[in-house]
Design a protein around this motif. Structure first.
Motif, PDB file in Angstrom:
ATOM      1  N   ASN A  59       0.813  -1.211   0.000  1.00  0.00           N
ATOM      2  CA  ASN A  59       0.000   0.000   0.000  1.00  0.00           C
ATOM      3  C   ASN A  59       0.850   1.267   0.000  1.00  0.00           C
ATOM      4  O   ASN A  59       0.477   2.277  -0.611  1.00  0.00           O
ATOM      5  CB  ASN A  59      -0.975  -0.013   1.177  1.00  0.00           C
ATOM      6  N   HIS A  60       1.993   1.216   0.673  1.00  0.00           N
ATOM      7  CA  HIS A  60       2.928   2.351   0.666  1.00  0.00           C
ATOM      8  C   HIS A  60       3.396   2.598  -0.766  1.00  0.00           C
ATOM      9  O   HIS A  60       3.448   3.743  -1.230  1.00  0.00           O
ATOM     10  CB  HIS A  60       4.099   2.021   1.599  1.00  0.00           C
ATOM     11  N   HIS A  61       3.727   1.525  -1.466  1.00  0.00           N
ATOM     12  CA  HIS A  61       4.168   1.635  -2.862  1.00  0.00           C
ATOM     13  C   HIS A  61       3.075   2.277  -3.719  1.00  0.00           C
ATOM     14  O   HIS A  61       3.337   3.197  -4.501  1.00  0.00           O
ATOM     15  CB  HIS A  61       4.526   0.249  -3.404  1.00  0.00           C
ATOM     16  N   GLY A  72       9.247  18.023   3.633  1.00  0.00           N
ATOM     17  CA  GLY A  72       9.727  17.643   4.960  1.00  0.00           C
ATOM     18  C   GLY A  72       8.659  17.040   5.839  1.00  0.00           C
ATOM     19  O   GLY A  72       8.912  16.098   6.603  1.00  0.00           O
ATOM     20  N   THR A  73       7.446  17.538   5.743  1.00  0.00           N
ATOM     21  CA  THR A  73       6.335  16.996   6.544  1.00  0.00           C
ATOM     22  C   THR A  73       6.048  15.553   6.147  1.00  0.00           C
ATOM     23  O   THR A  73       5.811  14.693   7.005  1.00  0.00           O
ATOM     24  CB  THR A  73       5.077  17.869   6.371  1.00  0.00           C
ATOM     25  N   ASN A  78       6.373   9.808   7.168  1.00  0.00           N
ATOM     26  CA  ASN A  78       6.849   8.484   6.746  1.00  0.00           C
ATOM     27  C   ASN A  78       7.705   7.843   7.843  1.00  0.00           C
ATOM     28  O   ASN A  78       7.570   6.648   8.118  1.00  0.00           O
ATOM     29  CB  ASN A  78       7.637   8.609   5.447  1.00  0.00           C
ATOM     30  N   LEU A  79       8.569   8.637   8.476  1.00  0.00           N
ATOM     31  CA  LEU A  79       9.376   8.105   9.582  1.00  0.00           C
ATOM     32  C   LEU A  79       8.493   7.665  10.743  1.00  0.00           C
ATOM     33  O   LEU A  79       8.790   6.668  11.414  1.00  0.00           O
ATOM     34  CB  LEU A  79      10.387   9.154  10.050  1.00  0.00           C
ATOM     35  N   HIS A  80       7.424   8.410  10.985  1.00  0.00           N
ATOM     36  CA  HIS A  80       6.479   8.031  12.036  1.00  0.00           C
ATOM     37  C   HIS A  80       5.891   6.651  11.752  1.00  0.00           C
ATOM     38  O   HIS A  80       5.817   5.786  12.635  1.00  0.00           O
ATOM     39  CB  HIS A  80       5.381   9.098  12.116  1.00  0.00           C
ATOM     40  N   PHE A 120      -2.414   6.459   8.046  1.00  0.00           N
ATOM     41  CA  PHE A 120      -3.472   7.422   7.747  1.00  0.00           C
ATOM     42  C   PHE A 120      -2.917   8.848   7.733  1.00  0.00           C
ATOM     43  O   PHE A 120      -3.240   9.646   6.847  1.00  0.00           O
ATOM     44  CB  PHE A 120      -4.602   7.286   8.776  1.00  0.00           C
ATOM     45  N   LEU A 121      -2.078   9.187   8.709  1.00  0.00           N
ATOM     46  CA  LEU A 121      -1.496  10.529   8.766  1.00  0.00           C
ATOM     47  C   LEU A 121      -0.592  10.796   7.569  1.00  0.00           C
ATOM     48  O   LEU A 121      -0.596  11.900   7.013  1.00  0.00           O
ATOM     49  CB  LEU A 121      -0.734  10.718  10.084  1.00  0.00           C
ATOM     50  N   LEU A 122       0.187   9.789   7.162  1.00  0.00           N
ATOM     51  CA  LEU A 122       1.021   9.943   5.966  1.00  0.00           C
ATOM     52  C   LEU A 122       0.136  10.165   4.739  1.00  0.00           C
ATOM     53  O   LEU A 122       0.407  11.044   3.912  1.00  0.00           O
ATOM     54  CB  LEU A 122       1.904   8.710   5.780  1.00  0.00           C
TER      55      LEU A 122
END
Length: 197
Positions: A59-61, A72-73, A78-80, A120-122
């Motif tokens: 799903n990220h892909h 940057g956000t 993504n790091l989160h 969801f936030l990403l």
């Protein structure tokens, strides 16, 4: 900012997560079928977490396929997500080694829940950068899977304190929902051409 470094870094982290999880699998001391039965719970918890990592990778892909650029956000969002996913080896191992005790099983559920929230936030961060009429927002649509999954995780967490295997069952149901191929992004790309415009 180009998204290729974010994709490469994320792919590398997810590969390391899977590697760490597979290293937790112990080879049976005996060469019998009965010996395999003793490691079956460990293998099944590994399989569940492997499926979840695969779901997130897939799903990220697809999500990034519809992003033309990142800022940057987005990098921090993504790091989160990667932080919560990186805890999968720990929470998987703890749940397995304690024989699905209530607290470790609930903690595993919390890890799944927080990873879903981070995803969801990403997703929202990428949509905010594109606008509500952007390709990602249009491809996602109502996102019933994204809304149902946290509910299943919460039910699973609560059930873990009553009957941990029922909690694990809820986590398995959530994974099965995501295993059914989601063609929204492919359909959108096929209908509208190149992704990420």
């Amino acid at each position: 900012m180009n998204k290729s470094r974010l994709e490469a870094f994320s792919d590398g982290v997810l590969a390391i997560i899977i590697t760490i999880m597979v290293l937790e699998l112990r080879v049976p001391e005996e060469s019998t079928w009965a010996a395999l039965r003793h490691v079956a719970p460990t293998f099944l918890t590994y399989l569940l977490s492997f499926v979840y990592v695969g779901i997130y990778w897939n799903n990220h892909h697809h999500m990034l396929q519809l992003a033309s650029k990142v800022n940057g956000t987005v990098l921090w969002a993504n790091l989160h997500l990667l932080f919560w996913l990186s805890l999968f080896p720990f929470t998987t191992s703890w749940m397995d080694e304690t024989g699905f005790d209530p607290v470790p099983t609930a903690v595993y559920g919390f890890d799944l829940l927080f990873a879903a929230v981070a995803y969801f936030l990403l997703q929202r961060t990428l949509i905010r950068g594109q606008g509500v009429d952007g390709p990602l927002a249009r491809a996602i649509g109502r996102d019933w899977k994204g809304k149902l999954s946290p509910v299943l995780y919460l039910v699973g967490i609560a059930a873990s304190f009553w009957q941990p295997l029922v909690g694990v069952g809820m986590f398995v149901v959530a994974a099965l929902i995501w295993l059914v191929p989601d063609r929204r992004v492919e359909r959108f790309v096929a209908e509208h051409g190149t992704a990420g415009r």
